[in-house]
Design an enzyme around this catalytic site. Structure first.
Site, PDB file in Angstrom:
ATOM      1  N   CYS A 192      15.607 122.475 -49.810  1.00  0.00           N
ATOM      2  CA  CYS A 192      16.963 122.019 -49.507  1.00  0.00           C
ATOM      3  C   CYS A 192      17.988 122.590 -50.466  1.00  0.00           C
ATOM      4  CB  CYS A 192      17.022 120.495 -49.521  1.00  0.00           C
ATOM      5  SG  CYS A 192      18.654 119.828 -49.141  1.00  0.00           S
ATOM      6  N   CYS A 205      19.312 123.423 -46.797  1.00  0.00           N
ATOM      7  CA  CYS A 205      20.489 122.732 -46.283  1.00  0.00           C
ATOM      8  C   CYS A 205      21.720 122.853 -47.169  1.00  0.00           C
ATOM      9  CB  CYS A 205      20.166 121.256 -46.025  1.00  0.00           C
ATOM     10  SG  CYS A 205      19.138 120.463 -47.264  1.00  0.00           S
ATOM     11  N   LYS A 230      23.118 126.540 -47.010  1.00  0.00           N
ATOM     12  CA  LYS A 230      23.479 126.772 -45.608  1.00  0.00           C
ATOM     13  C   LYS A 230      24.752 126.015 -45.243  1.00  0.00           C
ATOM     14  CE  LYS A 230      20.805 124.926 -42.633  1.00  0.00           C
ATOM     15  NZ  LYS A 230      19.563 124.647 -41.892  1.00  0.00           N
ATOM     16  N   TYR A 263      17.368 123.864 -34.960  1.00  0.00           N
ATOM     17  CA  TYR A 263      18.589 123.635 -35.723  1.00  0.00           C
ATOM     18  C   TYR A 263      18.884 124.759 -36.704  1.00  0.00           C
ATOM     19  CZ  TYR A 263      15.970 121.995 -39.849  1.00  0.00           C
ATOM     20  OH  TYR A 263      15.156 121.921 -40.947  1.00  0.00           O
ATOM     21  N   GLU A 305      22.344 126.895 -36.280  1.00  0.00           N
ATOM     22  CA  GLU A 305      23.307 126.858 -37.378  1.00  0.00           C
ATOM     23  C   GLU A 305      23.661 128.257 -37.854  1.00  0.00           C
ATOM     24  OE1 GLU A 305      22.254 122.428 -39.175  1.00  0.00           O
ATOM     25  OE2 GLU A 305      21.331 124.197 -40.081  1.00  0.00           O
ATOM     26  N   HIS A 344      43.332 104.673 -35.174  1.00  0.00           N
ATOM     27  CA  HIS A 344      44.073 105.596 -34.320  1.00  0.00           C
ATOM     28  C   HIS A 344      45.148 106.323 -35.121  1.00  0.00           C
ATOM     29  CE1 HIS A 344      45.793 107.104 -30.596  1.00  0.00           C
ATOM     30  NE2 HIS A 344      46.994 106.784 -31.064  1.00  0.00           N
ATOM     31  N   GLU A 370      37.486 106.863 -33.193  1.00  0.00           N
ATOM     32  CA  GLU A 370      37.861 105.710 -32.377  1.00  0.00           C
ATOM     33  C   GLU A 370      37.222 105.771 -30.989  1.00  0.00           C
ATOM     34  OE1 GLU A 370      41.940 105.368 -30.893  1.00  0.00           O
ATOM     35  OE2 GLU A 370      42.260 107.459 -31.450  1.00  0.00           O
TER      36      GLU A 370
END
Length: 449
Positions: free
Chosen positions: A43, A48, A51, A178, A182, A438, A443
């Site tokens: 990682c 990750c 990346k 993934y 990516e 909002h 939302e």
């Protein structure tokens, strides 16, 4: 006096191994960890973290393209791959140092050598030294799978992609998981011509099909060329450095500058010596463990990707914590693998938590699906017509939320909070009763119809 050199010997200093080491040491155990590459593991060093930094950098291309309609006159722009690459690898160095400091501060001995198991309580280092331990924890992770095809030596994996000397004008990404999606998004955003070769018609298996279908359409609209139901036959390097790729079922070969193979990762157990301690392995070479991370040998445990349960860094960390709490801290507990959220940092990003729509229908039969298909406000002044999609799957009888799946800007940041609600067993009514923030994309989760 102990009969062993160490109370715990950890093989592999990735996320799971480092967590287990420092927690065990905090309980008073004498701990050593062996790492043949760099402290921090996949990682931090080659996964990750670097990346995600590339993802952030590549997203500037879209943001800068939108800037003109927002009133910004930025003048002539250029991109420097070498500068980005060096900054990213510099941050990897920084994190490597921090992980090393963490182990030092907990008085965990670090051995920068390859270690192999020689018995239930013994480990041999590449220097020839042999040590003993009451417990051995294997946390060596997984390694990129590379196909056995002619010319595979001309291909790279996700390990090498962070060190490219220059940005390729053309790149072929093999796979549609993934990692593949990516990197396809990263290089596409940075201006490369991207081809994705996938052996099936499906990208990102395991995610909700409605969300992955949306990503496939959006990625194609951004210029990524997909070659489905295709496999690599061979890769030939020409005199000018061009890679000529032969794909099964195609009349013409594809020329590219770089072939990135991202077809999955396999547990890194080859040559680890586990057979000397009668440690059972699965069909993919994964170490088989029980709920307490114990292998078929009572003194040897395993955590993280090498067990091939859930290949996610936060899961490895929790497994390492649970191991040390149970074995050294007299706080036995196990990891709960239910409702683990995950995100794909594609462009746009997507993710999900809980059951997909098809999984929910198979398990519960009667379900209700609520959606919001909307154009994010940040795209209003942009030429892009990309739309976000949020899905909520509920049990039709109880109203309980079974899964939430999303694609759109900032998906991971929004999904983390939603995952808490799904894990807690909240209902659609609970979401409806919550006042919206909002204007925001988040939302939409409390306005689903």
């Amino acid at each position: 006096m102990s009969d062993y050199d160490y109370d715990l010997f950890v093989i592999g200093a990735g996320s799971g191994g480092v967590r287990a080491s420092r927690v065990a040491a905090s309980y008073g155990a004498k701990v050593a960890v062996a790492e043949e590459h760099r402290i921090g593991g996949t990682c931090v060093i080659r996964g990750c973290v670097p990346k995600k930094l590339l993802v952030y950098a590549s997203m500037f291309a879209e943001e800068l393209d939108h800037a003109g309609s927002m009133g910004w006159d930025l003048g002539e722009l250029s991109f420097n791959w070498e500068k980005l690459r060096d900054h990213v690898n510099g941050d990897v160095d920084r994190l490597n140092g921090l992980y090393t400091q963490t182990l030092d501060s907990h008085k965990v001995e670090q051995i920068l050598e390859r270690a192999t198991v020689t018995g239930p309580h013994s480990v041999k280092l590449s220097s020839g030294r042999e040590v003993t331990a009451k417990y051995i924890l294997v946390a060596v992770g997984a390694w990129p799978y590379m196909p056995d095809i002619p010319g595979v030596e001309h291909c790279i994996s996700s390990n090498e992609v962070f060190h490219l000397e220059q940005l390729p004008k053309r790149i072929m990404v093999v796979g549609a998981g993934y990692i593949a999606m990516e990197f396809a998004g990263i290089f596409n955003a940075l201006g490369c011509d991207v081809d994705v070769v996938n052996r099936t018609q499906t990208i990102l298996r395991g995610y909700d099909e409605g969300i992955t279908d949306r990503l496939l359409r959006l990625a194609s609209a951004r210029g990524i060329q997909f070659h489905m139901d295709s496999r690599l036959n061979s890769v030939e390097k020409m005199e000018d450095g061009t890679l000529c790729v032969d794909i099964e079922g195609r009349d013409q070969r594809i020329d590219t500058d770089c072939v990135l193979v991202a077809t999955g990762r396999v547990p890194k157990t080859d040559g680890l010596g586990l057979e000397t301690a009668a440690v059972d392995l699965g069909d993919k070479g994964e170490i088989l463990v029980d709920e307490h991370n114990r292998t078929s040998c009572d003194s040897i445990y395993a955590v993280g990707d090498v067990t091939n349960r859930v290949q996610l860094t936060p899961v490895a960390i929790r497994e390492g914590q649970a191991f040390s709490d149970t074995v050294f801290g007299e706080k036995p507990h196990t990891v709960d693998y239910d409702c683990i959220p995950s995100a794909v940092f594609s462009q746009p990003p997507m993710g999900g938590v809980g059951l997909t729509e098809s999984e929910a229908r198979d398990k519960f039969g009667s379900v209700k699906v609520y959606t919001s298909d909307f154009r994010p406000m940040k795209n209003i002044f942009a030429e892009t017509q990309e739309r976000g999609l949020y899905k909520m799957i509920c049990d039709a009888d109880t109203d309980k939320v079974l899964g939430i799946h999303m694609i759109g800007p900032e998906t991971a940041e929004i999904l983390q909070s939603a995952a808490v609600a799904v894990k807690a067993g909240l209902t659609k009514r609970d979401f409806d009763a919550t006042v919206a923030i909002h204007p925001s994309m988040a939302e939409e989760l409390v306005l689903l119809k």
